[in-house]
Design an enzyme around this catalytic site. Sequence first.
Site, PDB file in Angstrom:
ATOM      1  CE  LYS A 134      15.808   7.034 -14.575  1.00 27.24           C
ATOM      2  NZ  LYS A 134      15.865   6.156 -13.406  1.00 27.24           N
ATOM      3  CG  HIS A 137      14.684  15.081  -9.033  1.00 26.43           C
ATOM      4  ND1 HIS A 137      14.907  14.738  -7.734  1.00 26.43           N
ATOM      5  CD2 HIS A 137      14.747  13.931  -9.760  1.00 26.43           C
ATOM      6  CE1 HIS A 137      15.072  13.439  -7.650  1.00 26.43           C
ATOM      7  NE2 HIS A 137      14.991  12.914  -8.875  1.00 26.43           N
ATOM      8  CG  HIS A 140      19.665  14.344  -8.395  1.00 28.97           C
ATOM      9  ND1 HIS A 140      18.600  14.492  -9.231  1.00 28.97           N
ATOM     10  CD2 HIS A 140      19.978  13.025  -8.415  1.00 28.97           C
ATOM     11  CE1 HIS A 140      18.280  13.322  -9.765  1.00 28.97           C
ATOM     12  NE2 HIS A 140      19.102  12.414  -9.284  1.00 28.97           N
TER      13      HIS A 140
END
Length: 574
Positions: A134, A137, A140
């Site tokens: 994933k 982004h 995080h």
Amino acid sequence: MQTNSYLDYKEIIAETVGKVLPETGLEKQAIYALLEYPPDEKLGDLALPCFQLSKILKKAPHLIAQELAAKIDPAPYFEAVKATGPYLNFYVAPVPLAREVLAKIMTCGSNYGARAIGGGEKIVIDFSAPNIAKPFHVGHLSSTVIGNALYKIFEFLGYNCVGINHLGDWGTQFGKLITAYKKWGSAEAVERDLIKELQRLYVKFHDEAEQDPALEDEARAWFQKIEDGDDEALSLWRWFKEISLAEFQRVYDLLEIAFDSMAGESFYNDKIDAVVNELKEKQLLVESDGAAIVNLDEYEMPPCLILKKDGSSLYATRDIAAALYRKKTYNFVKALYVTGVAQSLHFKQWFKVVELMGYAWAKDLVHIPFGLVSLEGEKLSTRKGRVVLLEDLLRTAIEKTLAIINEKNPGLARKEEVAQMVGVGAVVFGALSVNRIKDVTFSWEEALSFEGETGPYLQYTHARACSILRKAGFSLEKAVLAPEKLNEPAALRVVKTLYLFPEKVLSAANEYEPSIISRYLIDLAHDFNGFYHECQVLVDDPGLQQARLVLVWAVKTVLATGLGLLGIKAPEQM
RNA sequence: GCGUCUGUAGCUCAGCUGGAUAGAGCAACGGACUUCUAAUCCGUAGGCCGCAGGUUCGAAUCCUGCCAGACGCGCCA
């Protein structure tokens, strides 16, 4: 390392007041706790409100203040002790203060503010933890930079930190990904677009699965194959993981963040059965609707789910297994989990389960929650493609910085390097400048703002200080401490703010709140810039210049130290 | 429904282990660069500290209720 003792005016006052007023029976610590910083400079530097004493002594507070003012000899640390109404105000004598603070910074250097209270004990910090396959982004960012800052802060206080990146590298999403890859993907496309392609496949899976629920079964089957050690499934899983890690690493490189362990969820696969067995042996597991749970009614919490009805484990199980493993491996005195506030209940639950298992160290498990990041008021959503990639954000910030450098300081050496320090610093500081718990709405404009209370402001102030020192050819070895010459209000204000640094670092650690350091650095930079405008440093009088240079050096040193604790670089020029 | 968190200037936030007239930044307006980097500094304006009670000598801060928002509450993590 003389880093355990700092000049402490509250201590001095508590001692003195205790001696003058033995009849209160108050411990030194109790008086210490009453002391506060007055709201206005005119009211002195420290104050003792006498209301509480008034209760004990059965006397009006203003009379107590007057009496104390008469009895206390201000010398040598204070120039005056005055009663102002019910307050006893202490006016710090500037010369001894400047001498002590600056001498301390000169001897300690980048260790000013450090302490040895950790005694080398271990603190495990679980942070960042992005999910494989994933995108990494802006959601995080908080965990990553807060965890990193806490790591540095606790190291600074004498702890031995272990940074763990608990990667999300296990679970049914890999089954989904393999299913999607087999149906709509290709090795070429993945090699070319990496996580973007994996993300495309993942989104595609969810779109298709809405029409065709059979895909979910297929995904489960693939995940089962991974668990069973099927060659094809396992090698795809490894491949996806490698691609992700390589991409994450680019972000960590930009941030200059490293981990001591990358043991993710998959690392605990073989440690889960033992936990389940232990819970059974300790008779904590109860069957409920086919699932195995630990009942927490007694503690006014919903039950903690340990096994699904198909017998597979859940994240609480994995977290417990990880905690047991970490205690055994590192023997930590504290284990910090830096995750979103949404997981608060989850942590409360499984911390309680560990306690019920009979482990006294359950009290050393600490959840460090932070607020939710949203995008223009809407939740981030990988599936809907509503995300801002951290790498994009960092690179944009660096580009913008480079443009500003080209405009303001085109002759600067190693522009790219500086642009990276400043651009990244802006993003990191942005995430660390407010209380962890606040929800944030991501905005490009705010993230790329370099004026006012920002990272670049602190770095700019640091660079300015460096510039003066460079022009003066300052050397610490030859520096002459002349506190009596630092008598302008602006200089004194800087000295007083420098004095506060050690206690701010301590508060930041006690509250697990890096923003305390962020706010402090803004104050320090602001005070210094005020001094910069009011007092020319490079003056003809060599004695005065030398005295001021020491102050500039001290500010530069503390700014760099503080920024370092936040995980931000301090360039010497920008 | 229950629980947790948040609510302070137009916006973003400090202050919240109770204390003296509630502080910053941004935005607005006005000033300061032939002088150590103006990514700076100074000034002006801007506030029933969500609302209502309570505790206290004293409440933005503690307690209760209400309002608003966010998040969570069994087989995702």
